[in-house]
Design an enzyme around this catalytic site. Structure first.
Site, mmCIF file in Angstrom:
data_model
loop_
_atom_site.group_PDB
_atom_site.id
_atom_site.type_symbol
_atom_site.label_atom_id
_atom_site.label_comp_id
_atom_site.label_asym_id
_atom_site.label_seq_id
_atom_site.Cartn_x
_atom_site.Cartn_y
_atom_site.Cartn_z
ATOM 1 N N HIS A 37 0.577 6.171 9.415
ATOM 2 C CA HIS A 37 1.421 5.020 9.583
ATOM 3 C C HIS A 37 2.930 5.125 8.973
ATOM 4 O O HIS A 37 3.622 5.016 9.644
ATOM 5 C CB HIS A 37 0.647 3.732 8.957
ATOM 6 C CG HIS A 37 1.334 2.556 8.908
ATOM 7 N ND1 HIS A 37 1.035 1.481 9.838
ATOM 8 C CD2 HIS A 37 2.356 2.060 8.214
ATOM 9 C CE1 HIS A 37 2.096 0.582 9.754
ATOM 10 N NE2 HIS A 37 2.807 0.759 8.717
ATOM 11 N N GLU A 38 2.909 5.687 7.911
ATOM 12 C CA GLU A 38 4.183 5.805 7.115
ATOM 13 C C GLU A 38 5.003 6.727 7.791
ATOM 14 O O GLU A 38 6.299 6.610 8.071
ATOM 15 C CB GLU A 38 3.983 6.318 5.780
ATOM 16 C CG GLU A 38 3.160 4.989 5.019
ATOM 17 C CD GLU A 38 3.778 3.514 5.012
ATOM 18 O OE1 GLU A 38 4.864 3.511 5.146
ATOM 19 O OE2 GLU A 38 2.687 2.627 5.010
ATOM 20 N N GLU A 83 6.699 -2.419 12.463
ATOM 21 C CA GLU A 83 5.237 -2.558 11.644
ATOM 22 C C GLU A 83 4.067 -2.351 12.730
ATOM 23 O O GLU A 83 3.043 -1.570 12.681
ATOM 24 C CB GLU A 83 4.886 -3.691 10.737
ATOM 25 C CG GLU A 83 5.863 -3.504 9.511
ATOM 26 C CD GLU A 83 5.859 -2.324 8.814
ATOM 27 O OE1 GLU A 83 4.923 -1.595 8.928
ATOM 28 O OE2 GLU A 83 6.610 -2.343 7.959
ATOM 29 N N GLY A 141 0.765 -1.157 0.093
ATOM 30 C CA GLY A 141 0.104 -0.047 -0.158
ATOM 31 C C GLY A 141 0.956 1.439 0.154
ATOM 32 O O GLY A 141 0.773 2.179 -0.395
ATOM 33 N N ALA A 142 1.751 1.069 0.727
ATOM 34 C CA ALA A 142 2.857 2.464 0.757
ATOM 35 C C ALA A 142 4.231 1.666 1.446
ATOM 36 O O ALA A 142 4.360 0.713 1.978
ATOM 37 C CB ALA A 142 2.367 3.638 1.918
ATOM 38 N N MET A 143 5.191 2.731 1.216
ATOM 39 C CA MET A 143 6.497 2.248 1.798
ATOM 40 C C MET A 143 7.166 3.551 2.155
ATOM 41 O O MET A 143 7.384 4.569 1.791
ATOM 42 C CB MET A 143 7.317 1.850 0.507
ATOM 43 C CG MET A 143 8.707 1.555 1.042
ATOM 44 S SD MET A 143 8.953 0.222 2.217
ATOM 45 C CE MET A 143 10.117 0.770 3.049
ATOM 46 N N GLU A 144 7.607 3.449 3.434
ATOM 47 C CA GLU A 144 8.153 4.480 4.426
ATOM 48 C C GLU A 144 9.623 5.010 3.852
ATOM 49 O O GLU A 144 10.211 5.746 4.842
ATOM 50 C CB GLU A 144 8.023 4.125 5.751
ATOM 51 C CG GLU A 144 9.052 2.830 6.221
ATOM 52 C CD GLU A 144 8.524 1.673 6.172
ATOM 53 O OE1 GLU A 144 8.984 0.593 6.869
ATOM 54 O OE2 GLU A 144 7.461 1.443 5.679
ATOM 55 N N ASN A 145 10.161 4.913 3.035
ATOM 56 C CA ASN A 145 11.479 5.167 2.508
ATOM 57 C C ASN A 145 11.584 6.797 3.180
ATOM 58 O O ASN A 145 10.749 7.615 3.100
ATOM 59 C CB ASN A 145 11.423 5.491 1.025
ATOM 60 C CG ASN A 145 10.897 4.273 0.166
ATOM 61 O OD1 ASN A 145 11.264 3.182 0.402
ATOM 62 N ND2 ASN A 145 9.966 4.549 -0.484
ATOM 63 N N HIS A 193 6.852 5.646 10.956
ATOM 64 C CA HIS A 193 7.770 4.835 10.592
ATOM 65 C C HIS A 193 9.360 5.767 10.397
ATOM 66 O O HIS A 193 10.326 5.150 10.447
ATOM 67 C CB HIS A 193 7.783 4.078 9.038
ATOM 68 C CG HIS A 193 7.348 2.796 9.196
ATOM 69 N ND1 HIS A 193 7.531 1.882 10.126
ATOM 70 C CD2 HIS A 193 6.319 2.268 8.471
ATOM 71 C CE1 HIS A 193 6.838 0.831 9.876
ATOM 72 N NE2 HIS A 193 6.050 1.030 9.006
#
Length: 1740
Positions: free
Chosen positions: A299-300, A322, A263-267, A303
């Site tokens: 959420h992201e 997570e 869904g998403a990535m916290e880079n 992180h």
């Protein structure tokens, strides 16, 4: 090209890094420093860098482990710093992993590409050689060469940009600032054409700098990024301040990516999102996606601290990233949007989901051993995210928010830019809180699963304390714990809430524990796991669940939303695990009838959807669950409507959206139609849009209902090519709703077409085919999906093995079947049995293995049903059923299942044996299942029986009935009539009233039909069987009840609805409906109003709430009884429930009210408490008749209902019970036929009359209290008569059993002879009583002479005094005050006692003169009984008919309807005796004309709608009486009315005289053919009153040829329904003109005997109807007929006479009574003919 600075700790000639699918072109290592100085190394100098450098001697690839090994000729010294240079080549794949390419279509429809990264967990190695492990952090300096027209993004800001040309391509070189030290998986790069929106975050925390925030979007969509930007800015500020640590980067970019495997990535600094989770279009996205965007952004961004700043050391501790981000992200979302109640969503979506997945045996601990990249990808699951978040939430609640927050801040500060393990977090929290967090939490993170806490309670009233006993066990959904699993223990932080608002904490860290808490008197309830903060389930006792249910039912807000959600979730989970019953869970759902909270309703629906997954292949269950869903969510729609208002509260918008979708998926037709219309208008351009909240479901319904599949399929596919992600998602899901199998295949063929469907969206098409498919295709689609999956497995594995999240979703979408064949096939596939080398499959599915194993495990958990037996036979009732297949399976035994050596069923894995034989005891309606092995005592088994039966048309069992709708079209419905023994004709059962059970009913029916049963629908879904489009309706579990109360109705209905709200403790609102034929719902309004008020009245009168959630009443075209009290679904003949004020008339309005009250009385007396056996039927019927009259009188006091009772119940019972062939109220019953015979005037009318007598004797207060005690004590049980007597005795202090025994156990009743002596001196009256059995035959035997009753005498004197005296011996005497001037006395005041009185002739004359002088001197019941007694005594030969006729003359001034009806009834009795004597008949008619013409003279022929109802009724009665007596003026009036109506000159005849007007029309007809056909035409109308009137009136036909024609029609179901046959016959015997009456009656008997075989065959199971047909045909009164009737009844016309005895079993008592009454009548006529003629001669 890459340069990597590497520290070398030990000397080596190799550098090994991670790399995958990379080709090293050139590589070298250069020395920066060494321990002993660079000069100590003799590598050659690079001429460009001037550094000591050596080329790699060789490069090799460890492909299995994703390694690149650089080997050098010279050693690299220890403690040195080197630069590894590598020039390499790789590819931009399209598998959404590494640095990949993704395509999209811009707003102009042009295909475009962007490249982006997805490095978590091991994608970085596919982009550049690296140490691709989370604990090998580094600083990254990134430079990109890209086309000049493209935008480049990475983690940090751009520090340099310049143009260049390479290979004739115009490029630019973008250099980014150095990153903080971080893990490889957080590196990010995006290159493409973007727009953006920007804002600045300004956290208020020490050291914080402004943060440039941007949201990058596809070109032209930047405004869709505004919402995410706003959320992002606020969230960065919130977290910076919450953690006390500034966001450490100068910028925070968030970007929409067309295809992303997550869904998403916290880079860090460049967060990637699927478009749907960042782009918000208020017109297209809907509330669901808005919340999703906010939640995902929070959420992201969480992180950026938890995961990026502080990173887990290895993937074992992924949950530290997570789980925490999920919890704290929810925390932030709740901070930003408190109105959303986001922690309510958390309880369902995270906590609830975690409870679900962690109950599988194939779950894993939060901290899990991980070795390979594939294994890493497997732990990106509900355990790491949702369970992790849930245990963090539990811990925060346990430690307190302040200590938790401080501990987290310390943890982040201490470990910033480092890696940690779980214990590092525990240490920080321990230091702040003082708690040993590691000990507390170790089992929660290192041990998979969670506990089920069993709790039992003891309440000490003296100390006002509550002791709770706890025991914990591992909760596994499979339910079968091993010894090792049994021993598992957690440290469980229990929170106990009591309804006085107090919360007690208790740590259960052992297997068992106990706590005692204050619990003051009046505290309503307690519960464990307050607000669902603890990650465990709770099992209460059934009683406590019922208590909590009643609390919720009474006050839906008594429990918090999380508590209600968890209560529901626990109930269904315990049922799935076999620790409770599904019926208990479904019963709990009923407590939420008034629930309006979205989250609770979503939780209920989630649990119901869980049942649907279990019973996917069981259409019966599926339909029933759908019915529950429709019931729940149609209420929501009814409340909020279908329209969305932009100004309305967001919560309303969301619950409406959810309700509409739920109703549509459940097949609720109104909702389907609304959505279908919306779709059609949208497709055709009539409306510009469909509201975003229902866009998806509207498209899906459009596909389901499509009539032009090609057109609609292409249209939806076109929508799927739009560039709005929400629209694309909706369209791809909706494609799955296609209703043509050919297009299902077409959809599957598109899946790998990247021009149509992006890779990330493949699961949408597959999921749509398995979810949105119409019921007719659903199962086939799911089967096809699995075939598609296995056929394409190689392609899927090749393309997506590096994108395991996607592969997991594809597998889950394709593995939706729920049947044994699929389980076997899935196991076989997972084990590689289709491969030459099965072990290859294990390698292939590495990464989705846990998903596969969990699916297998979830399939293996099945439904449990319990049946207790201890024999090798199971015997049930069954009639006309054929058993196809049967078996018994063992669930448990006293000594363990292992003690039984039955074979294992390969499908269910249960010890199972097939029935060795099935036999039928047809005489006793039995089915005997015999098994080869004994079923052990105290065992629990499943009895399975597959059987076949038929829908008959005999109005018994589950039968078919036909009718004609308003358009004149013949229609059918099927309905039940199970009383007394019809259930066994529907399904095998223990069909006895004392063998109560809970019934779970599921029906498979055509989709256009409505299904009803005792309970609410809990599920509904479509299916196809034998090419028929059906739906499966499952109803909620019934209360425990008798078989005869089970009901089902299927047909086309309308309904009216209202809510009953009884004012009694524990009462819930009751949904009341009256179902009618289509178009007649308004005719149900009166019955509905009566029903609502009656349910409220009885609930309050009995002090016991109506126990079901709904009460349906339905009009049935053909029913063998007037009404049937099936619990929750009462059936009525149409005429007794449908009221049309213009057609029904007052008689029928009163009949409807009376019948409704009677049937609703049964809901307590009969249904809640049921007679033990049919011997005590009167406990049901007698009481319901009395208390039903009581209720009718309460609702309509102006009707004088107990006056009606005296004539039509009490009077009828006196007449019936005077026959020698009567029977006691309590009667021995053996066979079903004998049962049906006792549904008669004795059980109903005499039963009611003795109850009324008893109530009068005990007093209404004592009687009411006794009845309440009886019902409460015996609720849901069976009773005998003495149980009622005991309860009444306890309250009243009277020995009721002794008082009443002879009234119920002895047939008949007494005649009390009374004589008087008046003492003028003492002014007293002495009355001498003597009782004798009253028999109408008048010829008592010695035994009969001796009969005695305990007779409650009431003596009334005209001074208003009432004296009670119990005559419990043969004779008795009482002396009472009787002052001079007292005018009269009488016995049996107000006719409350069930006996007759014989006064002296002188006293009769006295009473006559009193009435003559003052018609109101006696009460109405007293006058009625005085008349009735006089005629009965004459019939019995104990008085003269002339005396009775003389008494009638005393009522010359009488105007009371009831008294006049009683007189007319007695005169009609004389007509029956003297039918063949025209002189007497004419004289009686003259009396009738004299009486009733006076009434007409007073009130006229016209009805005034404003007049008093009593006037209307007496006029109606007088007109009919005069017409039948031949009063010519009245006949002429009616004849004229009929003619004008027939000829269309007037629109109607008043309903009160409609029937008699038609009959007179037939009597006087001059054009018989025309009038007969006209009346027959009226009989085809669809109003039951008009039909009834016309069929009776046909009997008035004045031509013998048409009499025969009428009889010829009787069996023509197109003209006359079975239930109406008696009407035609009765009309011929009653309404016939005098010239034909005797001939008609003779003809009727001939017709009956000629057609007896047909009648017996068709209606032997419908004995009420057969009794009525016999009675209508046996109307002659002469010696010849008596002989003929006796001869027929004895079978003298048969070769074997005894056969007739068998044939008439069931109507035998009616036959014998008719013989007896004939004998009495003939003797009576002989005896009194001269007396009557003499009186006639003298008085007329």
């Amino acid at each position: 090209m890459q340069k990597a600075s590497i520290s070398v700790l030990e000397s080596t000639n190799k550098i090994i890094v991670n790399g995958k699918d990379l080709k090293i072109i050139k590589s070298s290592v250069s020395l920066l420093r060494t321990k002993n100085g660079i000069e100590s190394v003799s590598w050659p100098k690079d001429p460009t860098t001037h550094r000591n450098t050596q080329e790699a001697a060789s490069v090799s690839y460890g492909e299995k482990d994703d390694l690149i090994i650089f080997e050098f000729g010279s050693e690299i010294p220890a403690d040195s710093q080197v630069i590894l240079f590598a020039e390499f080549a790789g590819i931009h794949g399209d598998d959404m992993n590494g640095f990949y390419r993704t395509q999209y279509v811009d707003e102009a429809g042009v295909k475009k590409y962007m490249v982006t990264t997805q490095f978590q967990s091991s994608g970085c190695r596919s982009c550049f050689p690296s140490f691709d492990q989370p604990n090998m952090k580094a600083v990254f300096d990134i430079t990109l060469y890209v086309p000049r027209n493209l935008t480049c993004l990475s983690n940090m800001n751009i520090v340099k940009e310049e143009n260049t040309v390479i290979n004739n391509k115009d490029l630019k070189i973008i250099k980014f600032d150095s990153t903080p030290i971080m893990s490889t998986y957080l590196v990010a790069m995006c290159v493409g054409e973007f727009d953006y929106v920007e804002a600045i975050a300004n956290p208020k925390v020490e050291g914080a700098k402004p943060i440039k925030c941007r949201v990058y979007t596809p070109k032209g969509k930047q405004m869709e990024g505004v919402f995410a930007l706003e959320v992002g800015v606020k969230t960065l500020e919130f977290f910076s301040e919450y953690f006390g640590i500034p966001y450490p980067l100068p910028k925070c970019d968030q970007i929409a990516v067309p295809e992303l495997s997550f869904g998403a990535m916290e880079n860090w600094g460049l967060i990637t999102y699927r478009e749907i989770l960042i782009l918000y279009d208020k017109d297209k996205s809907g509330d669901q996606f808005k919340r999703g965007i906010a939640s995902t952004v929070c959420h992201e961004l969480a992180h950026q601290w938890f995961g990026n700043l502080v990173t887990m050391n290895w993937w074992n501790d992924l949950w530290l990233n997570e789980g925490f981000a999920t919890f704290i992200g929810t925390f932030a979302t709740d901070h930003l949007f408190p109105e959303w109640n986001i922690f309510g969503d958390f309880v369902i979506d995270e906590f609830g989901y975690a409870l679900h997945v962690d109950a599988e045996r194939n779950s894993h601990p939060i901290e899990v051993t991980v070795n390979t990249p594939q294994e890493v990808n497997e732990v990106f699951d509900g355990i790491s995210y949702s369970k992790g978040a849930s245990v963090i939430r539990m811990l925060e609640a346990y430690l307190g928010s302040a200590a938790f927050k401080e501990g987290v801040k310390n943890y982040l500060k201490k470990h910033a830019y480092k890696n940690t393990v779980t214990n590092d977090l525990w240490d920080s929290l321990s230091q702040v809180s003082g708690a040993d967090v590691k000990s507390l939490m170790n089992n929660w993170t290192c041990q998979m699963g969670y506990p089920l806490v069993h709790v039992s309670e003891t309440y000490n009233t003296e100390s006002q304390t509550l002791t709770l006993n706890f025991k914990q066990n591992w909760f596994l959904i499979a339910g079968d714990l091993t010894a090792e699993e049994e021993a598992a223990i957690w440290s469980v932080p229990l929170t106990i809430y009591t309804s006085d608002g107090k919360v007690t904490n208790y740590l259960l860290d052992k297997k068992e524990g106990t706590i005692t808490i204050p619990y003051a008197s009046g505290t309503e309830f307690w519960l464990v796991n307050y607000k669902a903060t603890g990650f465990y389930r709770v099992q209460y006792s059934k009683e406590h669940i019922d208590k909590l249910s009643s609390v919720v039912s009474a006050n839906v807000d008594a429990l918090t939303v999380p508590d209600k959600c968890l209560l529901v979730s626990n109930s269904f989970a315990l049922a799935a695990a076999g620790l409770s019953k599904t019926s208990h869970a479904l019963a709990l759902v009923q407590a939420f009838v008034n629930e309006s909270n979205r989250l609770v309703l979503e939780q209920i629906d989630d649990c119901l959807e869980g049942l649907l997954r279990v019973w996917t292949d069981n259409s019966e269950v599926v339909n029933a669950i759908h019915a529950i869903q429709k019931s729940i969510f149609s209420r929501v729609i009814a409340k909020y409507g279908y329209e969305f208002d932009p100004k309305e509260d967001n919560a309303i918008s969301i619950i409406r959206k959810f309700a509409i979708k739920a109703c549509a998926l459940a097949g609720e037709q109104k909702t389907v139609k609304v959505l279908q219309d919306l779709y059609s208008k949208y497709r055709d351009g009539e409306i510009p849009s469909i509201h975003a909240n229902i866009y998806e479901i509207a498209l899906a319904v459009g596909m389901n209902e499509s009539k032009e599949v090609e057109k609609d399929f292409n249209y939806i596919l076109q929508l799927a090519q739009r560039n709005n992600p929400v629209e694309v998602r909706a369209a791809l899901l909706a494609i799955g709703g296609v209703n043509d199998p050919n297009f299902v295949n077409r959809a599957l063929d598109m899946v790998f077409n990247q021009d149509l469907i992006s890779s990330q969206n493949i699961p949408l098409v597959l999921r749509g085919l398995g979810v949105y498919a119409p019921r007719s295709l659903l199962l086939a689609n799911r089967e096809l999906l699995w075939k598609w999956f296995t056929s394409n497995w190689k392609v899927l594995h090749k393309n997506y093995s590096s994108t395991l999240g996607l592969l997991n979703m594809i597998f889950s979408a394709c593995a939706g079947q729920t049947n044994e064949d699929f389980l076997i096939e899935l196991k076989s596939w997972s084990e590689g049995k289709d491969l030459p080398e099965p072990s290859e499959r294990i390698k292939e599915i590495n990464g989705i293995q846990r998903t596969v194993l969990n699916r297998i495990s979830s399939l293996e958990v099945s439904l449990r049903i319990s049946v207790l037996e201890s024999t090798n036979k199971i015997i049930v009732n069954g009639k006309d059923l054929k058993i196809i297949k049967s078996s018994v399976s063992l669930l448990r035994t006293k000594n363990g299942i292992e003690s039984v050596s039955w074979p294992k069923d390969p499908t269910t894995h249960r010890n199972t044996q097939e029935a060795a034989s099935v036999s039928y005891g047809e005489k006793d309606d039995l089915i005997i299942f015999e098994f080869g092995s004994e079923i052990p005592a105290d065992s629990q088994v499943i009895l399975f029986a597959e059987f076949a039966g038929i829908h008959g048309d005999d109005m018994n069992g589950f039968y078919r009935t036909q009718y004609v709708d308003e358009a004149g079209v013949k229609k059918y419905m099927v309905t039940t009539q199970f009383q007394s023994s019809g259930c066994r004709s529907c399904f095998p059962s223990f069909d006895q009233p004392n063998m109560k059970a809970v019934f779970d009913i599921t029906l498979y029916v055509p989709r256009n039909l409505t299904c009803l049963s005792n309970m609410n629908i809990v599920k509904e879904e479509n299916t196809v069987i034998n090419n028929k489009d059906l739906k499966i309706i499952k109803f909620d579990s019934t209360p425990i009840m008798s078989t005869y109360l089970v009901a089902m109705c299927v047909g086309e209905f309308d309904y009216v609805e209202a809510i009953a709200n009884p004012k009694v403790e524990g009462a819930k609102p009751i949904k009341c409906r009256v179902y009618t034929p289509k178009g007649k719902q308004m005719e149900g309004v009166f019955a509905l109003e009566v029903g609502v008020k009656t349910l409220e009245f009885f609930s309050e009168y009995f002090g016991i709430p109506y126990p079901l959630p709904k009460c349906d009443q339905i009009a049935v075209p053909e029913l063998s009884v007037g009404g049937m009290e099936n619990w929750g679904l009462i059936t009525y003949t149409e005429i007794l429930i449908l009221y049309d004020k213009d057609k029904s008339g007052d008689q029928f309005k009163r009949g409807i009210a009376s019948t409704v009250c009677h049937e609703l009385a049964h809901q307590w007396f009969g249904n809640l408490v049921t007679m033990n056996w049919w011997n005590d039927l009167w406990l049901n019927e007698g009481f319901a008749t009395f208390i039903g009259t009581f209720a009718t009188d309460h609702l309509f006091p102006e009707w004088d209902n107990f006056g009606n009772f005296v004539i039509y119940r009490f009077g009828y019972a006196l007449e019936l019970d005077a026959e020698r062939n009567s029977h006691p109220i309590e009667v021995t019953v053996n066979t079903p036929q004998e049962v049906n015979e006792v549904f008669d005037g004795i059980s109903y009318s005499k039963g009611a009359s003795v109850i009324r007598m008893l109530e009068a004797y005990l007093g209404s207060a004592a009687f009411k209290e006794g009845v309440k005690n009886y019902l409460k004590k015996h609720a849901y049980k069976n009773t005998v008569t003495n149980d009622l007597w005991d309860s009444l005795s306890q309250v009243s202090g009277t020995d009721v059993k002794s008082l009443m025994n002879n009234w119920t156990c002895q047939m008949g009743y007494p005649l009390v002879h009374v004589s008087e002596t008046y003492n003028t001196e003492s002014q007293t009256l002495t009355l001498n009583f003597k009782q004798n059995w009253f028999l109408i035959a008048g010829d008592l035997t010695a035994e009969e002479e001796a009969a005695i009753w305990s007779v409650p005498l009431t003596i009334y004197t005209s001074d208003g005094k009432v004296t009670n005296y119990l005559l419990d011996k043969k004779e008795g005497t009482i002396t009472i005050p009787y002052a001079s001037g007292t005018e009269f006395w009488l016995v049996n005041y107000k006719a409350t006692g069930f006996y007759r009185v014989q006064y002296s002739k002188e006293h009769i004359d006295k009473l006559s003169s009193v009435v003559s002088a003052n018609v109101d001197a006696l009460t109405v019941p007293d006058k009625c009984l005085l008349v009735s007694n006089s005629f009965a005594l004459a019939a019995a030969g104990l008085s003269k008919t002339s005396h009775a006729l003389a008494l009638v003359q005393a009522f010359v001034n009488e105007s009371n309807r009831l008294v006049l009806e009683q007189i007319d009834d007695c005169l009609e009795g004389l007509l029956r005796v003297w039918t063949d004597n025209s002189e007497v008949v004419n004289a009686i008619h003259a009396i009738q004309k004299s009486i009733f013409s006076r009434v007409i003279a007073k009130y006229g022929y016209e009805f005034d709608p404003k007049e008093d109802n009593a006037i209307s009724i007496i006029r109606k009665f007088a007109i009919k009486a005069c017409a039948l007596a031949g009063e010519q003026k009245t006949v002429k009036v009616l004849q004229d009315l009929y003619s004008k109506y027939r000829d269309g000159e007037i629109p109607s005849i008043h309903a009160n005289i409609y029937e008699i007007a038609l009959a007179v029309g037939m009597n006087e007809s001059k054009e018989v053919e025309k009038d007969f056909n006209y009346i027959l035409q009226l009989a085809q109308r669809n109003n039951p009153v008009e039909v009834r009137a016309a069929l009776l009136a046909i009997g008035g036909v004045n031509d013998p040829n048409f009499v025969n024609r009428a009889l010829d029609m009787v069996f023509n179901q197109d003209l006359i329904s079975s239930q109406n046959i008696p009407l035609v016959l009765r009309g011929l015997g009653v309404y016939a003109p005098r010239s034909l009456l005797l001939a008609n009656r003779e003809l009727l008997w001939k017709w009956f005997t000629s057609n007896w075989k047909v009648l017996h065959k068709n209606y032997s199971s419908t004995l009420g109807l057969l009794n009525m047909i016999f009675s209508a045909c046996a109307g002659q009164t002469n010696e010849d007929f008596l002989i003929e009737l006796k001869s027929w009844s004895e079978g003298k016309d048969l070769p074997e006479p005894s056969e007739r005895i068998k044939e008439i079993n069931g109507i035998q008592r009616t036959v014998l009574n008719r013989i007896s009454s004939l004998e009495v009548s003939l003797r009576y006529a002989k005896r009194d003919t001269d007396d009557v003629k003499s009186w006639i001669f003298t008085n007329l």
